[in-house]
Design an enzyme around this catalytic site. Structure first.
Site, short mmCIF file in Angstrom:
data_model
loop_
_atom_site.label_atom_id
_atom_site.label_comp_id
_atom_site.label_asym_id
_atom_site.label_seq_id
_atom_site.Cartn_x
_atom_site.Cartn_y
_atom_site.Cartn_z
NE ARG A 34 -4.39 -1.45 1.78
CZ ARG A 34 -5.36 -1.69 2.65
NH1 ARG A 34 -5.22 -1.35 3.92
NH2 ARG A 34 -6.47 -2.27 2.26
N GLY A 348 -8.16 -9.28 0.77
CA GLY A 348 -6.98 -9.78 1.51
C GLY A 348 -6.62 -11.22 1.18
N GLY A 371 -12.31 -4.37 2.01
CA GLY A 371 -13.73 -4.05 2.18
C GLY A 371 -14.26 -3.19 1.04
C1 3PG Z 1 -8.64 -1.61 4.92
O1 3PG Z 1 -7.62 -2.06 5.48
O2 3PG Z 1 -9.43 -2.32 4.27
C2 3PG Z 1 -8.86 -0.13 4.96
O3 3PG Z 1 -7.74 0.52 5.45
C3 3PG Z 1 -10.10 0.23 5.74
O4 3PG Z 1 -9.96 -0.12 7.08
P1 3PG Z 1 -11.24 -0.25 8.03
O5 3PG Z 1 -11.94 -1.51 7.62
O6 3PG Z 1 -10.72 -0.29 9.44
O7 3PG Z 1 -12.11 0.95 7.77
#
Ligand code: 3PG
Length: 390
Positions: A34, A348, A371
């Site tokens: 990232r 992921g 997400g």
């Molecule tokens: C992620 O790692 O998917 C993003 O940084 C968002 O993180 P969060 O789900 O804690 O909002």
């Protein structure tokens, strides 16, 4: 939405929302992906004469100062990758920002230490806006959150998308918005319940939907096929049947395992056998799809022009139950390299499987989002993207 090319950045303080929520162990970054991916935006802001002030979150500190979640831990890696010192600003924003000069790069402390961030609070957004002249959102992977730095702030300053945001949006548009057909989607993972909206949206948009992993067990069970001791959400049977019925009306082919690899134990190198779907012994569980299924998927891929993937086909973390996932990834990589397929993957688990298979460089595009990728595949409008549209 606008891009960096539409903005005059000369002498401007440029607030850049990035996502550097990177995995860390013992205070050290273990995967820099990232961070690597925000470099073009930071470089372009500097080249245009702007001063990048990076803003980001880390973890979920819930509005409190949690020292282990300080972005100061990311500074050494960020500084190495950007090849210059980073001015880390952990409070008293005003004075430190005023001291920044052309060529500097700053990073603000974890925005989520302030409760105003997740509350999308107008006052907190106003305070952030007062630190800069221009706003850039380069955090597609956080765009599903309507937070002060992703939503409210975009409306307070001249705003545009950064390079990574642009890249993510055009790759996703090419995969599901206006794709070359046929389109194949591969969706795996443990639970149907977490990917319901996604499956519902995909059967409307893709020509072939491969369902793998624990989710496939739920679909098999819903059709009265025995799945032994496998992970399956039997209470989702009606939902699974509804999705199958919807697919029939849209002409989307749902592809479930035709043969399965079963074992008594959920562990590496567990004794296993390959049987037809429907022949799972009562005391065993399904840990992977079998070779007949893989051959069928490969055949479908051969005619496809676009592939989108979210989720593995089996328990790829435990050899040899990685085989179906890796064999299909090999085929996707081969066709992508031959210029026959546009391939996009995200999430992921999926990225971990792609990396473990050694094909990280072989996809057309790998999203940095988890997400946000899911919500986008569900067809939802992401607040961070909508805010850029003005
Ligand atoms: C992620 O790692 O998917 C993003 O940084 C968002 O993180 P969060 O789900 O804690 O909002």
């Amino acid at each position: 939405w606008k891009t960096l090319d539409d903005m005059d950045l000369t002498g401007k303080r440029v607030l850049v929302r990035v996502d550097i929520n990177v995995p860390m162990e013992d205070g050290h970054v273990t995967d820099t992906t990232r961070i690597d991916r925000i470099v073009p935006t930071v470089r372009d802001v500097l080249a245009a004469g702007g001063i990048p002030i990076l803003m980001a979150h880390y973890g979920r500190p819930k509005g409190k100062v949690v020292p282990e979640m300080s972005l100061s831990h990311v500074v050494p890696t960020l500084s190495d990758i950007l090849d210059q010192p980073i001015a880390f600003i952990d409070g008293n924003y005003g004075d430190r920002i005023a001291a920044l000069q052309a060529g500097d790069i700053a990073l603000l402390e974890n925005l989520r230490f302030n409760p105003g961030e997740e509350a999308n609070d107008a006052g907190f957004a106003q305070r952030l806006a007062s630190l800069g002249d221009v706003y850039v959102n380069d955090a597609f992977s956080t765009a599903h959150r309507a937070h002060a730095s992703t939503e409210a702030l975009a409306k307070l300053l001249p705003a545009c998308a950064g390079r990574l945001m642009q890249e993510e949006l055009s790759a996703l548009e090419a995969a599901l918005g206006t794709p070359e057909r046929p389109v194949v989607a591969i969706v795996g993972g443990a639970k149907v319940s977490t990917k319901l909206d996604l499956l519902g949206n995909l059967v409307e948009k893709v020509n072939h939907l491969v369902i793998g992993g624990g989710m496939a067990n739920t679909f098999l069970a819903a059709q009265g096929i025995g799945v032994g001791k496998s992970l399956a959400e039997h209470e989702m049977a009606n939902t699974a049947r509804d999705i199958i019925a919807k697919a029939k009306t849209t002409g989307c082919e749902i592809i479930l395992p035709r043969d399965i690899v079963v074992a008594k134990e959920f562990k590496e190198n567990a004794q296993h056998q390959t049987v037809a779907a429907g022949a799972c012994p009562e005391d065993q569980m399904i840990l992977d799809a079998g070779p007949t299924t893989v051959d069928y998927i490969k055949g479908v891929l051969k005619d496809a022009k676009t592939l989108i993937m979210n989720g593995p086909l089996g328990v790829f973390e435990l050899a040899p139950f990685h085989k179906a996932t890796f064999d299909v990834l090999d085929e996707i990589a081969r066709q992508t390299k031959a210029g026959e397929l546009v391939s996009v993957a995200g999430g992921g688990d999926t990225v971990a499987a792609v990396n473990a298979s050694g094909h990280e460089g072989d996809f057309t595009y790998i999203s940095t989002a988890g997400g946000a990728f899911l919500e986008w595949m569900e067809g939802k409008t992401l607040p961070g993207v909508a805010a850029l549209e003005g």
